[in-house]
Design an enzyme around this catalytic site. Structure first.
Site, PDB file in Angstrom:
ATOM      1  N   GLU A  96       0.833  -1.215   0.000  1.00  0.00           N
ATOM      2  CA  GLU A  96       0.000   0.000   0.000  1.00  0.00           C
ATOM      3  C   GLU A  96       0.861   1.255   0.000  1.00  0.00           C
ATOM      4  O   GLU A  96       1.296   1.710   1.056  1.00  0.00           O
ATOM      5  CB  GLU A  96      -0.927   0.009   1.228  1.00  0.00           C
ATOM      6  CG  GLU A  96      -1.821   1.253   1.277  1.00  0.00           C
ATOM      7  CD  GLU A  96      -2.684   1.360   2.540  1.00  0.00           C
ATOM      8  OE1 GLU A  96      -2.533   0.522   3.444  1.00  0.00           O
ATOM      9  OE2 GLU A  96      -3.497   2.294   2.614  1.00  0.00           O
TER      10      GLU A  96
ATOM     11  N   LYS B  50      -2.590  -2.202  -2.944  1.00  0.00           N
ATOM     12  CA  LYS B  50      -3.618  -1.332  -2.353  1.00  0.00           C
ATOM     13  C   LYS B  50      -3.263   0.087  -2.765  1.00  0.00           C
ATOM     14  O   LYS B  50      -2.254   0.640  -2.306  1.00  0.00           O
ATOM     15  CB  LYS B  50      -3.661  -1.491  -0.831  1.00  0.00           C
ATOM     16  CG  LYS B  50      -4.683  -0.574  -0.153  1.00  0.00           C
ATOM     17  CD  LYS B  50      -5.096  -1.087   1.225  1.00  0.00           C
ATOM     18  CE  LYS B  50      -5.952  -0.072   1.957  1.00  0.00           C
ATOM     19  NZ  LYS B  50      -6.608  -0.617   3.151  1.00  0.00           N
TER      20      LYS B  50
HETATM   21  C1  5MM Z   1      -7.864   1.443   8.865  1.00  0.00           C
HETATM   22  O1  5MM Z   1      -6.754   2.332   8.849  1.00  0.00           O
HETATM   23  C2  5MM Z   1      -5.499   1.730   8.555  1.00  0.00           C
HETATM   24  C3  5MM Z   1      -4.520   1.874   9.663  1.00  0.00           C
HETATM   25  O2  5MM Z   1      -4.040   3.171   9.773  1.00  0.00           O
HETATM   26  P1  5MM Z   1      -2.916   3.514  10.898  1.00  0.00           P
HETATM   27  O3  5MM Z   1      -1.777   2.574  10.749  1.00  0.00           O
HETATM   28  O4  5MM Z   1      -2.567   4.925  10.516  1.00  0.00           O
HETATM   29  O5  5MM Z   1      -3.562   3.417  12.219  1.00  0.00           O
HETATM   30  C4  5MM Z   1      -4.975   2.269   7.223  1.00  0.00           C
HETATM   31  O6  5MM Z   1      -3.750   1.706   6.859  1.00  0.00           O
HETATM   32  C5  5MM Z   1      -5.970   1.898   6.190  1.00  0.00           C
HETATM   33  O7  5MM Z   1      -5.977   0.511   6.009  1.00  0.00           O
HETATM   34  C6  5MM Z   1      -5.727   2.555   4.857  1.00  0.00           C
HETATM   35  O8  5MM Z   1      -5.185   3.832   4.952  1.00  0.00           O
HETATM   36  C7  5MM Z   1      -7.047   2.646   4.136  1.00  0.00           C
HETATM   37  O9  5MM Z   1      -7.990   3.220   4.997  1.00  0.00           O
HETATM   38  P2  5MM Z   1      -8.957   4.349   4.446  1.00  0.00           P
HETATM   39  O10 5MM Z   1      -9.675   4.834   5.673  1.00  0.00           O
HETATM   40  O11 5MM Z   1      -8.080   5.377   3.820  1.00  0.00           O
HETATM   41  O12 5MM Z   1      -9.868   3.637   3.458  1.00  0.00           O
END
Ligand code: 5MM
Length: 341
Positions: free
Chosen positions: A179, A221
């Site tokens: 990602e 991703k």
């Molecule tokens: C769910 O959020 C994930 C974890 O974030 P942190 O490591 O910052 O706590 C994050 O990696 C998430 O899987 C991705 O950014 C995609 O989430 P969104 O909310 O952007 O769809």
């Protein structure tokens, strides 16, 4: 192909099976606290278990959700009756995944830029996660758009770490989700988002190639090519879809098992509409699906938080609806009418 490689391909294909996508509930301690603060819920271990087990136990969720990405705490959690969350997922036909990065930290020498850490000891951690039932993993890199950034150094350092992580995952029989998130923050236009995303993806796939990562057992991703959240004249759904698909076609090898998008701060329905518009463009070299965190959870979280016991089923219903809408979008079969049903 060895059994291990065959298994990787099988898992990767299951994650992007037609009409299915991934639920990202791998918020680390700081992020889940922020989410809970916004709905006035204390971020205790018990509340995190209650909220996440509610989502994972949603009846029928496995029809639209192929896998869920968990945080370290979650993959070890058990409910009061001793059932682990991994067992709940297995019963619901949802593959367990695990976030293994240790967060994006300041990149020395490059103000405002980040590099994701977590490679030290990763081989051992992956072996343990495989024992706990993880079938896939996720590592998120963060690329920021701003004055004179991202730098080449930031893009390359993150691509290198992502590829080393992916190789270790495949060695452990775990499918890597790579990602590289290009943040939506800022007032940049669609073209800038395109250029940065393309450069980032090209660097990533070059590193995956260098480090012998098997693309058929790898999921990307990706962030969508989208105007910055503060941009004056933001591009519409068709433009976002076309720019994103063009960018992916330029940079993502056809052998890649699938592309799932993050929502990155988009509104729930906006994220669905963008995915749907892409899939309505016709056949692609890879399945295009979703791995949303906020765009799947936002309304579910708010509903659960307003009455965690009384609203449990209502919150599950809301999550199931969003999962179904995104499942339709992954097939290019979503419409605003479906949204109202
Ligand atoms: C769910 O959020 C994930 C974890 O974030 P942190 O490591 O910052 O706590 C994050 O990696 C998430 O899987 C991705 O950014 C995609 O989430 P969104 O909310 O952007 O769809």
């Amino acid at each position: 192909m060895t059994d291990r490689l065959e298994q990787l391909v099988e898992i990767a294909q299951a994650l992007v099976a037609p009409g299915k996508g991934i639920l990202a509930i791998d918020e680390s301690g700081g992020t889940i606290k922020k989410r809970f603060d916004s709905v006035k819920i204390e971020s205790t271990e018990a509340n995190r278990l209650d909220y996440r087990s509610m989502m994972l136990a949603t009846p029928g969720l496995g029809e639209h959700i192929s896998g869920a990405i968990l945080f370290d705490e979650t993959i070890r959690q058990k409910m009061a009756d001793g059932t682990s969350l991994v067992q709940v997922m297995e019963q619901g036909g949802i593959l367990p995944g695990i976030k293994v990065d240790r967060g994006a930290k300041a990149l020395a020498g490059f103000d405002g830029e980040k590099v994701t850490e977590g490679l030290d000891g990763l081989r051992e951690r992956l072996a343990e996660y495989a024992e706990l039932g993880a079938k896939f993993a996720k590592w998120r890199a963060v690329i920021t758009i701003g004055d004179d950034i991202p730098s080449r150094a930031c893009i390359d350092a993150n691509a290198h770490a992502l590829a080393r992580y992916a190789a270790l995952c495949q060695e452990a029989g775990i499918v890597p989700i790579v990602e590289p998130e290009v943040l939506m923050d800022g007032d940049h236009d669609l073209d800038t988002s395109f250029d940065v995303t393309e450069a980032t993806l090209k660097a990533l796939f070059s590193q995956l190639y260098e480090q012998n990562v098997m693309l058929e057992g790898t999921i990307l991703k990706a962030s969508m090519v989208i105007s910055g959240s503060d941009a004056g004249d933001r591009a519409g759904a068709e433009e976002v879809a076309e720019a994103t698909v063009d960018c992916l076609l330029n940079a993502v090898p056809a052998a890649t098992a699938g592309v799932v998008f993050l929502s990155g701060g988009q509104e729930d329905v906006e994220a669905t509409a963008h995915l749907d518009a892409m899939n309505k463009m016709g056949d692609m070299p890879w399945p295009l699906s979703f791995s949303y965190g906020r765009a799947l959870q936002a309304e579910c979280l708010a509903t659960w938080a307003s009455d965690p016991k009384g609203n449990r089923e209502k919150a599950q219903h809301i999550l199931l609806h969003r999962a179904r809408m995104n499942g339709l979008a992954a097939l290019g079969e979503w419409s605003e009418e479906e949204e109202k049903e």
